[in-house]
Design an enzyme around this catalytic site. Sequence first.
Site, short mmCIF file in Angstrom:
data_model
loop_
_atom_site.label_atom_id
_atom_site.label_comp_id
_atom_site.label_asym_id
_atom_site.label_seq_id
_atom_site.Cartn_x
_atom_site.Cartn_y
_atom_site.Cartn_z
N PRO A 123 -26.80 45.55 -6.82
CA PRO A 123 -26.08 44.74 -5.84
C PRO A 123 -24.63 45.21 -5.74
O PRO A 123 -24.04 45.63 -6.73
CB PRO A 123 -26.17 43.33 -6.42
CG PRO A 123 -26.36 43.54 -7.89
CD PRO A 123 -27.16 44.79 -8.02
N LYS A 124 -24.09 45.16 -4.55
CA LYS A 124 -22.66 45.46 -4.36
C LYS A 124 -21.91 44.15 -4.58
O LYS A 124 -21.67 43.38 -3.66
CB LYS A 124 -22.39 46.03 -2.97
CG LYS A 124 -20.99 46.61 -2.81
CD LYS A 124 -20.85 47.31 -1.46
CE LYS A 124 -19.47 47.95 -1.36
NZ LYS A 124 -18.38 46.97 -1.44
N VAL A 125 -21.57 43.92 -5.83
CA VAL A 125 -20.94 42.66 -6.23
C VAL A 125 -19.55 42.55 -5.60
O VAL A 125 -18.77 43.51 -5.60
CB VAL A 125 -20.86 42.56 -7.77
CG1 VAL A 125 -20.19 41.26 -8.19
CG2 VAL A 125 -22.26 42.67 -8.37
N GLY A 278 -23.74 43.56 -0.05
CA GLY A 278 -24.65 44.65 0.22
C GLY A 278 -25.23 45.20 -1.06
O GLY A 278 -25.26 44.50 -2.09
#
EC number: 6.5.1.2
Length: 560
Positions: A123-125, A278
């Site tokens: 996950p794009k944290v 994202g």
Amino acid sequence: MKVWMAILISILCWQSSVWAVCPAWSPARAQEEISRLQQQIKQWDDDYWKEGKSEVEDGVYDQLSARLTQWQRCFVSEPRDVMMPPLNGAVMHPVAHTGVRKMADKNALSLWMRERSDLWVQPKVDGVAVTLVYRDGKLNKAISRGNGLKGEDWTQKVSLISAVPQTVSGPLANSTLQGEIFLQREGHIQQQMGGINARAKVAGLMMRQGNSDTLNSLAVFVWAWPDGPQLMTDRLKELATAGFTLTQRYTRAVKNADEVARVRNEWWKAKLPFVTDGVVVRGAKEPESRHWLPGQAEWLVAWKYQPVAQVAEVKAIQFAVGKSGKISVVASLAPVMLDDKKVQRVNIGSVRRWQEWDIAPGDQILVSLAGQGIPRIDDVVWRGAERTKPTPPENRFNPLTCYFASDVCQEQFISRLVWLGSKQVLGLDGIGEAGWRALHQTHRFEHIFSWLLLTPEQLQNTPGIAKSKSAQLWHQFNLARNQPFTRWVMAMGIPLTRAALNASDERSWSQLLFSTEQFWQQLPGTGSGRARQVIEWKENAQIKKLGSWLAAQQITGFEP
């Protein structure tokens, strides 16, 4: 203390300019504007509640409702929320933060993945990036991302975050980790809850003075272990053993873009412990950390969620004349945030397109991000009560005008200077549009190559040009004299692609002048229409005059 105070002051100034700017309206105008929008929102409410229909998107409704509230509060001076800007600093990262290139869509991701193997999705944290440095098993340093090479010293703050391991062992005892400090959430569903301004909240907590207990609301997601174990499974296992459990839990092997899309959609709708915007796809094989540089990571890419559109107020309509003479229209906006970008301008396009949109200062437009993060107009959602549209300049320009300076040629002339100084033409590093305007305003160029005659003293005494850069700029101007003949011809605006020009094998001005239309037409990508344009270009009086001038300057290829 002084450093933090300076940062806070800059934040407040930035925040007030973005979020708390009130319209410069008279009381009567304010009453009319507020009343009109109030009536429209009431109509939308009535349609929704009484007739069960919606004439406006939820996002537009929410933002125009907020705009109405802002207008009302403007006349009682109520404060707005703080939005934190990115932080910078002076502490060197042991390993540079590379950043991540964004894929426009699934097809682009598929092309990127096609030539690669051993790929993993995370996950794009959404938070703030950090470097964690462990030495002899203890947390030695924590550094904010900053500009990728240097950042703020966050060691004291990070040491107070209970979710960040303060001691490690084994391979991690002397390691450098990169990750994201994020706001811990319980069951955050991105699809439903959105971004909740998470990045700004984390930045605010990291900047706040004192040993606040609120730091325990933060945690870290490690996404890179430079020079760590070669196998991703080994990395994940060691990180989990050390206490970085989220990395192992939310890192999955993927083989193609379809698998990435499924995981991306799953995380978009799932209950997660953090906010995301994202996913990131990365290869397990990474170069040695000494080769990491900002903006140069070829082993990972991001595929972000569709950005949220924002309603923005049009502050002004401006016209620009490009090097080819085409007039384009740009809307200057009251700043809005889109996908963590501060957007203040959006290109409308041609004058005809602007007239079709019917946009005037004071209107509210819906803006989103297209591919590559470029702002675009989606709709005009509200038009002001008083609308005055500027008159566009006369359409007197074309690809053969404004090689020589004049009052009416100001904009196209500057556009030509910007073009010839670009990397693909003469490669004049260190000067952009503002620099060219300063030089032309001070030295009143006769034509687009007049800068070749500037002396070091003239450059040093030019307002708007830093004295420390004037010598470097003069050096760049002199180096340009040695550029190949084809580069100079491109700077003169020949209507050919670089590939066609190189294929022509033209190496002198006299040779070029004697080439026929049939000769040009046989070049790759050059039809009869383009060939005629080349003939018109080389027979133009301004072009001939420039060619003679360059010959007098003994520029390669132009001398008799």
